[in-house]
Write a protein that holds these residues in place. Structure first.
Motif, PDB file in Angstrom:
ATOM      1  N   GLY A  69      47.558  51.736  46.105  1.00  0.00           N
ATOM      2  CA  GLY A  69      48.526  52.290  45.177  1.00  0.00           C
ATOM      3  C   GLY A  69      49.427  51.289  44.505  1.00  0.00           C
ATOM      4  N   ARG A  70      49.072  49.997  44.527  1.00  0.00           N
ATOM      5  CA  ARG A  70      49.982  48.989  43.985  1.00  0.00           C
ATOM      6  C   ARG A  70      49.421  48.228  42.783  1.00  0.00           C
ATOM      7  N   ALA A  71      48.215  48.462  42.341  1.00  0.00           N
ATOM      8  CA  ALA A  71      47.649  47.837  41.136  1.00  0.00           C
ATOM      9  C   ALA A  71      47.879  46.325  41.119  1.00  0.00           C
ATOM     10  N   ILE A  72      47.418  45.670  42.183  1.00  0.00           N
ATOM     11  CA  ILE A  72      47.607  44.222  42.307  1.00  0.00           C
ATOM     12  C   ILE A  72      46.514  43.487  41.530  1.00  0.00           C
ATOM     13  N   ALA A  73      46.928  42.648  40.591  1.00  0.00           N
ATOM     14  CA  ALA A  73      45.984  41.908  39.753  1.00  0.00           C
ATOM     15  C   ALA A  73      45.691  40.522  40.291  1.00  0.00           C
ATOM     16  N   THR A  74      46.674  39.930  40.982  1.00  0.00           N
ATOM     17  CA  THR A  74      46.564  38.543  41.427  1.00  0.00           C
ATOM     18  C   THR A  74      47.128  38.413  42.834  1.00  0.00           C
ATOM     19  N   VAL A  75      46.478  37.584  43.653  1.00  0.00           N
ATOM     20  CA  VAL A  75      46.976  37.289  44.994  1.00  0.00           C
ATOM     21  C   VAL A  75      47.221  35.785  45.108  1.00  0.00           C
ATOM     22  N   ILE A  76      48.380  35.437  45.632  1.00  0.00           N
ATOM     23  CA  ILE A  76      48.652  34.057  46.045  1.00  0.00           C
ATOM     24  C   ILE A  76      48.847  34.115  47.551  1.00  0.00           C
ATOM     25  N   HIS A  77      47.872  33.598  48.283  1.00  0.00           N
ATOM     26  CA  HIS A  77      47.834  33.766  49.740  1.00  0.00           C
ATOM     27  C   HIS A  77      48.385  32.522  50.433  1.00  0.00           C
ATOM     28  N   GLY A  78      49.679  32.582  50.779  1.00  0.00           N
ATOM     29  CA  GLY A  78      50.324  31.423  51.390  1.00  0.00           C
ATOM     30  C   GLY A  78      50.611  31.550  52.864  1.00  0.00           C
ATOM     31  N   ASN A 105      40.866  38.177  56.007  1.00  0.00           N
ATOM     32  CA  ASN A 105      41.343  39.547  55.858  1.00  0.00           C
ATOM     33  C   ASN A 105      41.937  39.796  54.469  1.00  0.00           C
ATOM     34  N   VAL A 106      42.772  38.882  54.017  1.00  0.00           N
ATOM     35  CA  VAL A 106      43.405  39.061  52.705  1.00  0.00           C
ATOM     36  C   VAL A 106      42.353  38.974  51.606  1.00  0.00           C
ATOM     37  N   LEU A 107      41.399  38.063  51.767  1.00  0.00           N
ATOM     38  CA  LEU A 107      40.326  37.923  50.774  1.00  0.00           C
ATOM     39  C   LEU A 107      39.481  39.194  50.715  1.00  0.00           C
ATOM     40  N   ASP A 108      39.120  39.739  51.862  1.00  0.00           N
ATOM     41  CA  ASP A 108      38.311  40.958  51.895  1.00  0.00           C
ATOM     42  C   ASP A 108      39.065  42.140  51.276  1.00  0.00           C
ATOM     43  N   ALA A 109      40.342  42.262  51.620  1.00  0.00           N
ATOM     44  CA  ALA A 109      41.133  43.370  51.085  1.00  0.00           C
ATOM     45  C   ALA A 109      41.318  43.221  49.578  1.00  0.00           C
ATOM     46  N   ALA A 110      41.511  41.993  49.113  1.00  0.00           N
ATOM     47  CA  ALA A 110      41.679  41.754  47.679  1.00  0.00           C
ATOM     48  C   ALA A 110      40.402  42.082  46.918  1.00  0.00           C
ATOM     49  N   ALA A 111      39.261  41.692  47.493  1.00  0.00           N
ATOM     50  CA  ALA A 111      37.980  41.987  46.844  1.00  0.00           C
ATOM     51  C   ALA A 111      37.763  43.491  46.747  1.00  0.00           C
ATOM     52  N   ALA A 112      38.071  44.200  47.816  1.00  0.00           N
ATOM     53  CA  ALA A 112      37.886  45.650  47.822  1.00  0.00           C
ATOM     54  C   ALA A 112      38.794  46.336  46.810  1.00  0.00           C
ATOM     55  N   ALA A 113      39.960  45.715  46.534  1.00  0.00           N
ATOM     56  CA  ALA A 113      40.917  46.305  45.599  1.00  0.00           C
ATOM     57  C   ALA A 113      40.672  45.878  44.156  1.00  0.00           C
ATOM     58  N   GLY A 114      39.670  45.039  43.923  1.00  0.00           N
ATOM     59  CA  GLY A 114      39.355  44.606  42.570  1.00  0.00           C
ATOM     60  C   GLY A 114      40.331  43.613  41.972  1.00  0.00           C
ATOM     61  N   VAL A 115      40.915  42.775  42.810  1.00  0.00           N
ATOM     62  CA  VAL A 115      41.866  41.760  42.342  1.00  0.00           C
ATOM     63  C   VAL A 115      41.171  40.777  41.404  1.00  0.00           C
ATOM     64  N   GLY A 116      41.873  40.368  40.349  1.00  0.00           N
ATOM     65  CA  GLY A 116      41.272  39.489  39.355  1.00  0.00           C
ATOM     66  C   GLY A 116      41.171  38.040  39.786  1.00  0.00           C
ATOM     67  N   ARG A 117      42.234  37.503  40.395  1.00  0.00           N
ATOM     68  CA  ARG A 117      42.180  36.092  40.835  1.00  0.00           C
ATOM     69  C   ARG A 117      42.910  35.943  42.156  1.00  0.00           C
ATOM     70  N   PHE A 118      42.351  35.078  43.002  1.00  0.00           N
ATOM     71  CA  PHE A 118      42.885  34.796  44.332  1.00  0.00           C
ATOM     72  C   PHE A 118      43.220  33.307  44.381  1.00  0.00           C
ATOM     73  N   VAL A 119      44.495  32.980  44.558  1.00  0.00           N
ATOM     74  CA  VAL A 119      44.941  31.588  44.607  1.00  0.00           C
ATOM     75  C   VAL A 119      45.277  31.232  46.044  1.00  0.00           C
ATOM     76  N   TYR A 120      44.729  30.113  46.504  1.00  0.00           N
ATOM     77  CA  TYR A 120      44.933  29.696  47.894  1.00  0.00           C
ATOM     78  C   TYR A 120      45.670  28.362  47.950  1.00  0.00           C
ATOM     79  N   PRO A 121      46.900  28.342  48.459  1.00  0.00           N
ATOM     80  CA  PRO A 121      47.604  27.079  48.673  1.00  0.00           C
ATOM     81  C   PRO A 121      47.045  26.369  49.905  1.00  0.00           C
ATOM     82  N   SER A 122      46.175  25.409  49.674  1.00  0.00           N
ATOM     83  CA  SER A 122      45.623  24.609  50.762  1.00  0.00           C
ATOM     84  C   SER A 122      46.530  23.399  50.980  1.00  0.00           C
ATOM     85  N   SER A 123      46.007  22.353  51.581  1.00  0.00           N
ATOM     86  CA  SER A 123      46.858  21.236  51.980  1.00  0.00           C
ATOM     87  C   SER A 123      46.109  19.914  51.889  1.00  0.00           C
TER      88      SER A 123
END
Length: 331
Positions: A69-78, A105-123
């Motif tokens: 129910g939140r219409a999330i278009a983009t995820v920044i997973h920090g 988990n966040v990647l799977d949930a984002a994919a299921a929700a149809g998120v447009g882009r997933f940004v991962y802060p690596s190191s």
């Protein structure tokens, strides 16, 4: 449409949220605890809207609920636990679960929700000792992590690359170097706070810190890191999926000490031996570290970073104006 920021309680996360809210965006935060009180007070005066979700990234069902129910278009997973190569700060199993299982988990949930882009802060920890080898460290430098944290970051990167290859998700990875700046505070999931933070805290308490002569590093402003991650989230297309994030220059904390001294009108630090130092470092201060090369993100996305002088002056101004509460330290 909304942006979801996990690990929003960390200081890079808080900078991302602040920048988004300042631009009038709707932001969903996911954290395992309430957001930092002093930051929330600042956020209240910004034009964007904030929707806070309390959840543990290790629980897939709870993560999936955050998307409903939140219409999330983009995820920044920090969300992550930050460790040094030899750390026993938390059990390795917990760090692996949060950093790697949480990413899945966040990647799977984002994919299921149809998120447009997933940004991962690596190191830059994925490069292991490479920054101390004397050669430039670019995105093509071989990865050779030296501890649990670096391995979990590299393994999480592989999950994202696989998702991109399979067409599951459009992804971007930003390998962050040493970070300091606004909203850094003790969250309980970082083994050691940055030397610049320690120095600012001592200055605000009226202390004169003792710093070793070594310890030159490419500390990069948390504001710049947040802006770079947002650029990765917003770019219509990306020439690469992997980018280093660094100011590209090394400096010693005495640069910050000078900026603090000018604003406070008194000395805040002096030089001493490693044994008497009151400012702790993550690694051996006698080793010379090369800056992480951020040419690719500068060229591809037209990004600029503050110079070390600009970054320390910005942090000195912010920390003094914000006070001890914003650093989460005793007066």
């Amino acid at each position: 449409m909304s942006v979801l920021v996990t690990g929003a309680g960390g200081f890079v996360g808080l900078n991302i949220v602040e920048q988004l809210l300042g631009e009038g965006e709707h932001v969903v935060t996911l954290s395992d605890r309430p957001l930092f009180g002093p930051a929330l007070k600042v956020f209240e005066d910004l034009p964007g809207t904030l929707d806070m979700v309390t959840a543990d990234v290790r629980a897939l069902a709870d993560v999936a609920d955050a998307f409903k129910g939140r219409a999330i278009a983009t995820v920044i997973h920090g969300a992550a636990i930050t460790l040094s190569p030899t750390s026993d700060f938390v059990p390795a199993e917990r760090a692996i679960d949060v950093n790697l299982l949480g990413t899945r988990n966040v990647l799977d949930a984002a994919a299921a929700a149809g998120v447009g882009r997933f940004v991962y802060p690596s190191s830059s920890a994925v490069y292991g000792p490479a920054p101390f080898d004397g050669s430039p460290v670019g995105e093509d430098t071989a990865t050779r992590p030296a501890g649990v944290y670096g391995f979990t970051k590299l393994a999480s990167e592989r999950l994202l690359v696989d998702a991109q290859v399979r067409g599951v998700m459009d992804v971007a990875i930003g390998r962050i170097t040493a970070v300091f700046g606004a909203w850094e505070h003790n969250t309980g999931v970082r083994e050691m706070l940055s030397p610049p933070f320690q120095l600012a805290g001592a200055a605000l308490r009226g202390e004169v810190a003792v710093m070793p002569s070594g310890g030159v590093r490419d500390w990069t402003s948390s504001r710049d890191v947040a802006a770079a991650l947002l650029a990765l989230a917003r770019a219509p297309s990306l020439p690469s999926r992997l980018y280093n994030i660094s100011a590209g220059k090394t400096w010693h904390p005495t640069l910050l000490a000078d900026a603090l001294s000018r604003r406070l009108g008194r000395p805040v630090a002096k030089e001493g031996g490693v044994e008497e130092a009151t400012i702790a470092f993550h690694d051996d201060v006698t080793r010379v570290r090369s800056p992480i090369d951020s040419t690719r993100i500068r060229n591809d996305l037209g990004l600029t970073f503050m110079t070390p002088e600009e970054a320390v002056d910005d942090y000195a101004r912010w920390s003094i104006a914000s006070g001890t509460d914003a650093l989460g330290i005793a007066r």
